[in-house]
Enzyme design. Structure first.
Site, PDB file in Angstrom:
ATOM      1  N   HIS A  27       0.829  -1.200   0.000  1.00  0.00           N
ATOM      2  CA  HIS A  27       0.000   0.000   0.000  1.00  0.00           C
ATOM      3  C   HIS A  27       0.873   1.263   0.000  1.00  0.00           C
ATOM      4  O   HIS A  27       0.750   2.122  -0.880  1.00  0.00           O
ATOM      5  CB  HIS A  27      -0.925   0.000   1.217  1.00  0.00           C
ATOM      6  N   GLU A  28       1.769   1.342   0.969  1.00  0.00           N
ATOM      7  CA  GLU A  28       2.628   2.533   1.066  1.00  0.00           C
ATOM      8  C   GLU A  28       3.563   2.593  -0.143  1.00  0.00           C
ATOM      9  O   GLU A  28       3.882   3.678  -0.628  1.00  0.00           O
ATOM     10  CB  GLU A  28       3.415   2.532   2.377  1.00  0.00           C
ATOM     11  N   HIS A  51       1.816   4.380  -2.851  1.00  0.00           N
ATOM     12  CA  HIS A  51       1.882   5.829  -2.623  1.00  0.00           C
ATOM     13  C   HIS A  51       3.265   6.358  -3.034  1.00  0.00           C
ATOM     14  O   HIS A  51       3.389   7.386  -3.692  1.00  0.00           O
ATOM     15  CB  HIS A  51       1.691   6.148  -1.131  1.00  0.00           C
ATOM     16  N   GLU A  60      -4.731   7.694  -3.232  1.00  0.00           N
ATOM     17  CA  GLU A  60      -5.251   6.466  -2.648  1.00  0.00           C
ATOM     18  C   GLU A  60      -5.542   5.426  -3.735  1.00  0.00           C
ATOM     19  O   GLU A  60      -5.434   4.222  -3.490  1.00  0.00           O
ATOM     20  CB  GLU A  60      -6.518   6.801  -1.842  1.00  0.00           C
TER      21      GLU A  60
HETATM   22 ZN    ZN Z   1      -3.164   5.212   1.761  1.00  0.00          ZN
END
Ligand code: ZN
Length: 476
Positions: free
Chosen positions: A240-241, A244, A270
Site C-alpha cells: 500500500h505505502e 503511494h 489512494e
Molecule cells: Zn493510503
C-alpha cells in the site's frame, strides 16, 4: 519557545515550517505578481502547464489569505484539545465526554467552510471542504456515484454470504517472527521496484505504529508495522505505502517545486496505493508468483498451505464494525456511511446529539452489524476530532478511480496479468507512471480520470472487477 521545542521537537519543527510556508504563500508580493501575470497581454500565449501553475498558485493564495488568522489559530488549538478528549472518551466509551469538543470543532470548520465557499465558488460549505482533498468534486456528484457503489457492494456481499464459502483465515494468524517479516517486506519492495538498496536508492523502509509514506521525488520513504500473529498485515502495508511512494517518486522531475509538481488529489493518491495493495497484491496472479517465495522465506509455518487457500484467506469478505480492519469489498460501505453523515452535518440536517444513533442505524442497514458502544461506532476514527471533514470520501473515490484505471490498463496492456504472474511488474508500473504519475497536478481528479480513461466518473468498472474476482473465489 525553546522549552516547548524540547517537549515536542518534531511538532515544533513542523509547526514552524508550516508557519514559514504560510508566510511565503500569503506574502502580498505574490498577489501583485499573480495579478500582473494575469493582466499581461502575453498571458494567452502561455502553455497549458504555465497557466495551470498560475491557476494553482492563485487558488492557494486566495484560500490561505481569506481565512482569518484568529480562526486558523482557534482551529489548531481545538484540534489538539478535541483529539486529546477523543482519546480519553474513546478509552472509557463515553461519547458524552467527547460531544462538546466535537461540536466546537464542527462549528469552527463550518465557519471556515462558509468563507472558503465564497473563495472557491462552491455550492455548499461542505463542497468547499471536499475541494481541499478532491479538487472540483462536489457532494452531489459523490452522492450519485456512492449510491450506485452502495448498491453494488451490498450486492457482492449478498452473493458472498449466499455462497456459504468461508475461507480459512487461521492461516493468516500463524506466527511469523519479525525478522522473517522483514524479509517479506524486501521481497514485496523488490517486486514493485521500490529501491531501498542501491547507492542511488530513493526509498527507505522504517517501522512505526501506523504505516505511512512521506517525501518528495528522490527521497520518498515508507513505514510499516509488524504483528507477529498477522504477517500479511505488514506485507499489505508495504504494498500500500509502496503504491503511494511510486506515485511521489515518479512525479515529473521537470516540475519539481512547482504547483503542478504534486499529486492530483488524495483520492488519486489512494487509487495508486490501493491498486498496488489490492488489485495487484491480492490478485491470484501476484500471489501465484509470491506465495512460493513466501513459503520459502517463512518455512515450516506455511507447510501444506495451498495457493488457492492463501488467495481466499487474504480475500476474506466479512462485514465488520471497524473501518481500518475492513476488506476490499466492505471498506467502501464504511466510507459511504461517513460521507452521508458529514454531508448531513454540514447541511445542518443532523446535530452532534443524534450522531451515534444515526451511525448505528447505518451500520445495521448497510453492513448488518450491531454497534454496541460508541468507541466501536461514531468515535472509532480520529478524523472528526482532528477537524478533517471531507477527507473520508477520498478513500472510496480511490477505489472507484482504481477500477477505471484497471479497465483501461487491461485494454492498453492486455498481457499484464501474465507478466505479474512471472514476477514482472514493469509493464503495469510503466503504465501508471505514464498515465497518472507523470501528469502531476496538471488536472483535477475528475479531469485526470477522463483524460486517462475517456470516461466520466463511474463505479461500474470497480464493481465489475469485484464481482469477477470474488465470484471466482466464492463460486458465484
Ligand atoms: Zn493510503
Amino acid at each position: 519557545e525553546i522549552s516547548a521545542c524540547l517537549v515536542g521537537s518534531e511538532m515544533c519543527i513542523r509547526d514552524r515550517l508550516e508557519l514559514i510556508s504560510h508566510k511565503i504563500l500569503t506574502a502580498p508580493q505574490i498577489d501583485k505578481l499573480l495579478e500582473r501575470v494575469a493582466k499581461d497581454p502575453g498571458f494567452g500565449t502561455l502553455s497549458q502547464v504555465q497557466k495551470r501553475n498560475i491557476r494553482l498558485a492563485r487558488k492557494a493564495y486566495d484560500e490561505e489569505t481569506k481565512l482569518p488568522e484568529q480562526l486558523v489559530f482557534e482551529t489548531a488549538k481545538q484540534q489538539t484539545i478535541a483529539v486529546g478528549v477523543w482519546k480519553r472518551a474513546k478509552a472509557v466509551r463515553d461519547y458524552g465526554m467527547f460531544r462538546p469538543e466535537l461540536k466546537k470543532m464542527i462549528e469552527l470548520r463550518m465557519k471556515a467552510a462558509e468563507i472558503l465557499m465564497e473563495v472557491k465558488g462552491t455550492k455548499t460549505p461542505y463542497d468547499a471542504l471536499l475541494d481541499a482533498f478532491e479538487p472540483g468534486m462536489t457532494a452531489d456528484r459523490i452522492t450519485e456515484v456512492f449510491d450506485r457503489m452502495r448498491e453494488g457492494l451490498m450486492g457482492v456481499i449478498m452473493e458472498v454470504e449466499k455462497s456459504g464459502f468461508k475461507p480459512d483465515i487461521s492461516i493468516l494468524s500463524r506466527p511469523v517472527p519479525m525478522e522473517t517479516q522483514r524479509m517479506i517486506s524486501e521481497a514485496a519492495m523488490e517486486f514493485i521496484g521500490y529501491d531501498t538498496k542501491s547507492p542511488q536508492a530513493g526509498g527507505r523502509l522504517d517501522e512505526t505504529e501506523h504505516p505511512f509514506t512521506t517525501g518528495y521525488y528522490d527521497d520518498v520513504r515508507i513505514t510499516t508495522h509488524y504483528h507477529e500473529d498477522r504477517f500479511p498485515s505488514s506485507l499489505y502495508s508495504v504494498l500500500h505505502e509502496g503504491g503511494h511512494a511510486l506515485y511521489d517518486q515518479n512525479l515529473p522531475k521537470k516540475w519539481i517545486y512547482q504547483p503542478i509538481g504534486a499529486s492530483s488529489s488524495y483520492g488519486i493518491h489512494e487509487s495508486q496505493s490501493r491498486f498496488v495493495e489490492n488489485m495487484i497484491g491480492r490478485s491470484p496472479e501476484f500471489l501465484g508468483y509470491m506465495f512460493p517465495k513466501l513459503k520459502k522465506i517463512i518455512g515450516r509455518t506455511l507447510r501444506g498451505v495451498k495457493l488457492a487457500d492463501f488467495i481466499s484467506s487474504v480475500n476474506n469478505v466479512q462485514p465488520s464494525k471497524i473501518r481500518i480492519e475492513a476488506d476490499e469489498v466492505t471498506y467502501g460501505l464504511h466510507i459511504i456511511i461517513r460521507f452521508e453523515m458529514e454531508r448531513n452535518i454540514f447541511a445542518g440536517k443532523i446535530g452532534v446529539d443524534e450522531l451515534p444513533q444515526a451511525w448505528n442505524e447505518k451500520y445495521e442497514k448497510y453492513l448488518g452489524v450491531e454497534i454496541e458502544h460508541d468507541s466501536e461506532g461514531v468515535m472509532q476514527d480520529t478524523h472528526w476530532a482532528s477537524g478533517l471533514y471531507g477527507y473520508f470520501p477520498s478513500y472510496a473515490l480511490g477505489n472507484i478511480y482504481g477500477g477505471m484505471f484497471l479497465q483501461k490498463l487491461g485494454r492498453d496492456v492486455p498481457g499484464w496479468k501474465k507478466e505479474i504472474k512471472k514476477g514482472n511488474f514493469t509493464p503495469v508500473k510503466n503504465w501508471l507512471i505514464e498515465n497518472i504519475h507523470n501528469k502531476g497536478k496538471l488536472y483535477d481528479p475528475a479531469d485526470l480520470v477522463k483524460q486517462v480513461t475517456g470516461k466520466n466518473l463511474t463505479v461500474k468498472p470497480f464493481i465489475d472487477y469485484l464481482e469477477k474476482k470474488f465470484g471466482k473465489i466464492y463460486g458465484f
